[in-house]
Scaffold this active site. Structure first.
Site, short mmCIF file in Angstrom:
data_model
loop_
_atom_site.label_atom_id
_atom_site.label_comp_id
_atom_site.label_asym_id
_atom_site.label_seq_id
_atom_site.Cartn_x
_atom_site.Cartn_y
_atom_site.Cartn_z
N ASP A 39 -11.48 1.95 3.52
CA ASP A 39 -11.72 0.51 3.38
C ASP A 39 -13.21 0.23 3.21
OD1 ASP A 39 -9.83 -1.44 3.14
OD2 ASP A 39 -9.43 -1.63 5.29
N GLN B 189 -4.97 -1.85 9.29
CA GLN B 189 -4.73 -3.17 8.70
C GLN B 189 -5.31 -4.27 9.60
OE1 GLN B 189 -3.21 -3.76 5.63
NE2 GLN B 189 -3.92 -5.84 6.00
N LYS C 61 0.84 -1.20 0.00
CA LYS C 61 0.00 0.00 0.00
C LYS C 61 0.88 1.25 0.00
CE LYS C 61 -3.69 -2.63 2.03
NZ LYS C 61 -4.33 -3.20 3.20
#
Ligand code: NAP
Length: 291
Positions: A119, A96, A52
């Site tokens: 997300d 994460q 990322k």
């Protein structure tokens, strides 16, 4: 069999994001910025976070990484999220997953400001997706939609089967496929579905996100169908340096002599997630500046 590789899909999406980012910054806006929070030292999570960061750097995004010890307390993670929510120089926040067991993922995700939730896992964004409003779409289902579009796979009026009902893949995938404008007729299957084959046999599009190798093989699928394999599973393989290889949820080899389109693993949907995260971060930056 037609192999629907996703390298070209992801690259073309990234190229589009690069162009749009250049346009955005040339209008006097600062570059989109992403904050990534990693708790602990899980090697797979470290790899995802690194990918990322690399993608963000390649697009000229600002990128902030926060790594907390695995024994950090839940309140430390919540305090960091609150700080990132309040910072004007951060457009998108990604925590994460998975988090260490003693930290509630639900509480942490709920704490991310919906307008920074790139997300798309927060209840506000999931709710908006369900009722057809503007939302951040979770990256893997968004990448699948992009792949269907790239390969010209028609969805309107088609029968789609989603295998898996998780909040991060199965549910949002089903919601996207049934949206107005996408217009598939969707069945969602799971471990309590008595006869999976009865659903897949007649499907035009099958999205398999079960997390189990061999969930379907060619005998489950009719000619002309498209199979999107989301699964990423490690199977032992002493011939590999690492002692394992990655396989999907579909028995890929069984499709070889069939008139079926299928995404491979690796080289398939897994490649899409990072570029879709970048797309969501650009969108967050735009929305925050009212564009
Ligand atoms: P998950 O939370 O474990 O959910 C799996 C779902 O599949 C559950 O709903 C389960 O049903 C269902 N299922 C399991 N075995 C089944 C079977 N034999 N028949 C029918 N349904 C079955 O997994 P997830 O997070 O959605 O991830 C699914 C897979 O996608 C994993 O391999 C994961 O690694 C991969 N993944 C890939 C990406 C990517 O490529 N970027 C991103 C996310 C996930 P129940 O609800 O009844 O238990």
């Amino acid at each position: 069999m037609i192999r629907l590789g996703c390298r070209s899909v992801a690259d073309s999406a990234l190229e589009e994001i690069r162009k749009e980012t250049e346009r955005f910054t040339s209008e006097g806006n600062r570059a989109p910025s992403l904050a990534v929070v990693l708790v602990g030292d899980d090697p797979a999570s470290q790899t995802y976070v690194r990918k990322k960061a690399e993608a963000a750097a390649s697009l000229g995004f600002m990128h902030f990484q926060y790594t907390l010890d695995g024994d950090s307390e839940e309140k430390d993670v919540l305090a960091l999220v609150a700080e990132l929510n309040a910072r004007d120089d951060i457009d998108g926040i990604l925590v994460q997953l998975p988090l260490p067991r003693h930290i509630s993922e639900k509480k942490v995700i709920d704490a991310i400001a919906p307008e920074k939730d790139v997300d798309g896992f927060s209840p506000v964004n999931m709710g908006r997706l369900a009722i057809g409003g503007e939302s951040f779409v979770p990256c893997t289902p968004k990448g699948i939609m992009e792949t269907l579009r790239y390969y010209g796979i028609e969805t309107a009026g088609k029968k789609a089967v989603v295998i898996g009902r998780s909040n991060i893949v199965g549910k949002p995938m089903a919601l996207l496929l049934m949206q107005k404008g996408v217009d598939a007729t969707v069945s969602v299957c799971h471990t309590k579905t008595p006869d999976l084959r009865a659903y897949t046999a007649d499907a035009d599009i099958i999205i398999v996100a079960a997390g189990r190798p061999g969930t379907i093989d060619a005998s489950y699928v009719k000619d002309g169908a498209a199979v999107i394999d989301v699964g990423v599973n490690r199977v032992e393989d002493p011939s590999k340096e690492k002692g394992f290889r990655l396989v999907g949820d579909a028995d890929y080899a069984s499709f070889r002599d069939r008139d079926v389109m299928i995404t491979p693993v690796p080289g398939g949907i897994g490649l899409m997630t990072v570029s879709m995260l970048m797309a969501n971060t650009l969108e967050a930056a735009r929305k925050r500046r009212g564009r």
